[in-house]
Design an enzyme around this catalytic site. Structure first.
Site, mmCIF file in Angstrom:
data_model
loop_
_atom_site.group_PDB
_atom_site.id
_atom_site.type_symbol
_atom_site.label_atom_id
_atom_site.label_comp_id
_atom_site.label_asym_id
_atom_site.label_seq_id
_atom_site.Cartn_x
_atom_site.Cartn_y
_atom_site.Cartn_z
ATOM 1 N N SER A 139 -36.284 -8.198 -11.966
ATOM 2 C CA SER A 139 -35.947 -8.769 -13.168
ATOM 3 C C SER A 139 -35.050 -7.660 -13.573
ATOM 4 O O SER A 139 -35.278 -6.546 -13.858
ATOM 5 C CB SER A 139 -37.256 -8.883 -13.826
ATOM 6 O OG SER A 139 -36.727 -9.023 -15.535
ATOM 7 N N LYS A 165 -33.451 -12.230 -11.370
ATOM 8 C CA LYS A 165 -33.732 -12.789 -12.832
ATOM 9 C C LYS A 165 -32.928 -11.964 -13.778
ATOM 10 O O LYS A 165 -33.038 -10.597 -13.616
ATOM 11 C CB LYS A 165 -35.123 -12.728 -12.948
ATOM 12 C CG LYS A 165 -35.721 -12.732 -14.636
ATOM 13 C CD LYS A 165 -36.867 -13.184 -14.836
ATOM 14 C CE LYS A 165 -37.658 -12.360 -16.114
ATOM 15 N NZ LYS A 165 -39.251 -12.496 -16.129
ATOM 16 N N LYS A 167 -31.808 -11.377 -18.020
ATOM 17 C CA LYS A 167 -32.288 -11.610 -19.465
ATOM 18 C C LYS A 167 -31.177 -12.139 -20.338
ATOM 19 O O LYS A 167 -30.117 -11.567 -19.943
ATOM 20 C CB LYS A 167 -32.847 -10.467 -19.949
ATOM 21 C CG LYS A 167 -34.049 -9.528 -19.336
ATOM 22 C CD LYS A 167 -35.273 -10.520 -19.459
ATOM 23 C CE LYS A 167 -36.378 -9.844 -19.122
ATOM 24 N NZ LYS A 167 -37.744 -10.524 -19.543
ATOM 25 N N ASP A 192 -34.341 -15.310 -18.248
ATOM 26 C CA ASP A 192 -35.313 -15.199 -19.157
ATOM 27 C C ASP A 192 -34.961 -14.965 -20.568
ATOM 28 O O ASP A 192 -34.018 -13.967 -20.961
ATOM 29 C CB ASP A 192 -36.063 -14.054 -18.508
ATOM 30 C CG ASP A 192 -37.532 -14.020 -19.403
ATOM 31 O OD1 ASP A 192 -37.579 -14.609 -20.386
ATOM 32 O OD2 ASP A 192 -38.476 -13.144 -18.986
ATOM 33 N N GLU A 217 -36.401 -19.102 -18.411
ATOM 34 C CA GLU A 217 -38.155 -18.765 -18.847
ATOM 35 C C GLU A 217 -37.868 -18.558 -20.334
ATOM 36 O O GLU A 217 -36.855 -17.993 -20.818
ATOM 37 C CB GLU A 217 -38.065 -17.465 -18.034
ATOM 38 C CG GLU A 217 -39.443 -16.552 -18.291
ATOM 39 C CD GLU A 217 -39.692 -15.707 -17.357
ATOM 40 O OE1 GLU A 217 -39.132 -15.561 -16.405
ATOM 41 O OE2 GLU A 217 -40.646 -14.650 -17.836
ATOM 42 N N ASP A 242 -43.538 -18.408 -20.189
ATOM 43 C CA ASP A 242 -44.201 -17.035 -20.137
ATOM 44 C C ASP A 242 -45.115 -16.689 -21.628
ATOM 45 O O ASP A 242 -46.369 -16.952 -21.363
ATOM 46 C CB ASP A 242 -43.071 -15.947 -19.887
ATOM 47 C CG ASP A 242 -43.613 -14.194 -19.835
ATOM 48 O OD1 ASP A 242 -44.867 -14.192 -20.382
ATOM 49 O OD2 ASP A 242 -42.792 -13.494 -19.728
ATOM 50 N N LYS A 266 -49.157 -13.905 -16.015
ATOM 51 C CA LYS A 266 -49.357 -12.251 -15.885
ATOM 52 C C LYS A 266 -50.681 -11.913 -16.475
ATOM 53 O O LYS A 266 -51.210 -12.458 -17.464
ATOM 54 C CB LYS A 266 -48.559 -11.631 -17.156
ATOM 55 C CG LYS A 266 -46.929 -11.865 -16.610
ATOM 56 C CD LYS A 266 -46.297 -11.449 -17.969
ATOM 57 C CE LYS A 266 -44.623 -11.414 -17.739
ATOM 58 N NZ LYS A 266 -43.926 -11.062 -18.920
ATOM 59 N N GLY A 294 -44.367 -9.564 -14.392
ATOM 60 C CA GLY A 294 -44.843 -8.101 -14.472
ATOM 61 C C GLY A 294 -44.331 -7.703 -15.679
ATOM 62 O O GLY A 294 -43.556 -8.513 -16.507
HETATM 63 O O1 OSB Z 1 -40.508 -11.420 -20.150
HETATM 64 O O2 OSB Z 1 -40.912 -11.169 -18.047
HETATM 65 C C1 OSB Z 1 -40.924 -10.782 -19.102
HETATM 66 C C2 OSB Z 1 -40.809 -6.906 -18.973
HETATM 67 C C3 OSB Z 1 -41.565 -6.629 -20.066
HETATM 68 C C4 OSB Z 1 -41.710 -7.672 -20.929
HETATM 69 C C5 OSB Z 1 -41.530 -8.792 -20.679
HETATM 70 C C6 OSB Z 1 -40.962 -8.961 -19.360
HETATM 71 C C7 OSB Z 1 -40.668 -8.150 -18.261
HETATM 72 C C8 OSB Z 1 -39.952 -8.353 -17.076
HETATM 73 C C9 OSB Z 1 -40.200 -7.307 -16.178
HETATM 74 O O3 OSB Z 1 -39.349 -9.438 -17.007
HETATM 75 C C10 OSB Z 1 -40.561 -7.764 -14.891
HETATM 76 C C11 OSB Z 1 -41.105 -6.710 -14.136
HETATM 77 O O4 OSB Z 1 -42.225 -5.957 -14.267
HETATM 78 O O5 OSB Z 1 -40.089 -6.651 -12.928
HETATM 79 MG MG MG Z 2 -40.568 -13.303 -19.422
#
Ligand code: OSB
Ligand code: MG
Length: 372
Positions: A139, A165, A167, A192, A217, A242, A266, A294
């Site tokens: 991500s 992934k 953002k 996401d 997402e 999520d 999660k 994560g």
């Molecule tokens: O939305 O998935 C999320 C990290 C912090 C807060 C929200 C998110 C995330 C990640 C990190 O996308 C995923 C990872 O730990 O590799």
């Molecule tokens: Mg997310």
């Protein structure tokens, strides 16, 4: 099975961990985490869990400091000197605390680790895991420029990650996806939004629908199941919730309404491993695939994510990358490494299956709280 486990000692460590790269989402940037580590002791066994709360109430209302407060004032008194036959009893005991899922999850994870160690079994086996390697994705946060993002994607693909992934947020979305797709026409790619949009952006999502994304997402507000359902009827790309799914109840509602075709699980967000498994099982019966998300965990939280990612209905790559994608040095041994085929091997020892570097944690910790 097994014998009763008495929680004889509780330790909480506040460990600062500096990310290799700042991680930017639509709600902010993280560079340093204070990781709240929970350890529960019984006899000569110790179990470990991790709280995923951030510094501020952006992803969820929990923060590092509210987590420590709830732990000290409420969770420790509920479990210290108490005996439990199994994780379900432990979970029932702490579930009198409403919400505050991330710190409850840290306690429950620690108890699962303790319990699995008492039985001499790997955690993933107790959970009903069906694989010894899990698919690892990466991500990638919002970057200063599209070129910088593309350099990062290249770096991770070269390391062996198979799914990317990225953002998105208003102003960093369609053009970014267009250019990333032009550079990488074939890679499994998903986006996401971390709840940065609302239904007024529907044409933007209809446009994103053309880029062969694995999923989109959490486009909208975490409470807005209705507009997610509306959007899902208008696009072919699966929506993956999520932030919205913080309990089995919300998972049921989202599935019933058609707000989500995939669920990101999660353990921190949903309040532990039992809740994660319940959502997994419910989704499985309804043919809704899941994957494990994560929160930039250290090796302790990561070990729990890896165990969950062995469950049968985990049918997409996970946001569970190798230790060195996040930190220069992890707090467990061995660190989690990426295999050449884009997987992470599941540790086979009892409990979480990795050793916690206790001296390293004690040295690094800015605060340690102990109860016995
Ligand atoms: O939305 O998935 C999320 C990290 C912090 C807060 C929200 C998110 C995330 C990640 C990190 O996308 C995923 C990872 O730990 O590799
Ligand atoms: Mg997310």
């Amino acid at each position: 099975m097994g014998q009763k486990l008495k929680v004889e000692k509780v330790d909480i460590f506040i460990v600062p961990m500096e990310l290799k790269y700042p991680f930017t989402t639509s709600f902010g940037t993280e560079k340093k985490r204070r990781v709240v580590i929970v350890s529960l002791e019984s006899g000569d066994l110790k179990g470990w869990g991790e709280c995923t709360a951030g510094e501020g109430p952006w992803y969820s209302y929990e923060t590092v400091d509210t987590a420590v407060h709830i732990a000290k004032e409420f969770l420790v008194p509920l479990v210290l000197k108490q005996e439990f036959n199994n994780p379900t009893e432990f979970y029932q005991r702490i579930s009198v605390v409403r919400g505050n899922n991330m710190i409850k999850a840290a306690f429950e994870e620690a108890f699962w680790d303790l319990y699995a160690k008492s039985l001499g079994k790997p955690l993933y086996v107790l959970l009903g895991g069906v694989r010894t390697k899990i698919f690892s994705g990466v991500s990638i946060g919002i970057k200063g420029s599209i070129d910088e993002l593309i350099r990062h994607i290249n770096m991770y693909l070269n390391m062996g990650y198979r799914r990317i992934k990225i953002k998105i947020k208003p102003g960093w979305d369609i053009e970014v996806v267009r250019q990333v797709r032009r550079q990488f026409p074939e890679i499994p790619l998903q986006v996401d939004a971390n709840a940065a949009y609302d239904i007024s952006y529907i044409t933007l999502f209809e446009e994103l629908d053309k880029y062969n994304l694995l999923m989109i997402e959490q486009p909208f507000h975490y409470e807005d199941l209705v507009d997610h359902a509306y959007l899902q009827k208008r696009i072919g790309t699966p929506i993956c919730l999520d932030e919205s799914i913080h309990s089995i109840h919300l998972a049921k509602a989202a599935i019933a309404l058609g707000s989500t075709r995939v669920i990101n699980i999660k353990p921190g967000r949903v309040g532990g491993i039992i809740q994660s498994k319940e959502i997994h099982d419910y989704a499985k019966e309804r043919n809704i695939p899941v994957w494990i998300g994560g929160m930039l965990e250290s090796g302790i939280g990561r070990a729990h994510l890896v165990a969950l990612a062995t469950l049968p209905n985990v049918r997409y790559p996970n946001d569970v990358s190798a230790s060195d994608r996040y930190y220069h040095e992890d707090i467990v041994e061995p660190e989690f490494k990426l295999n050449k085929d884009g997987t992470i091997s599941v540790p086979n020892g009892p409990g979480i299956g990795v050793e916690v570097k206790e001296e390293f944690i004690e040295e690094k910790a800015i605060d340690i709280f102990e109860w016995s």
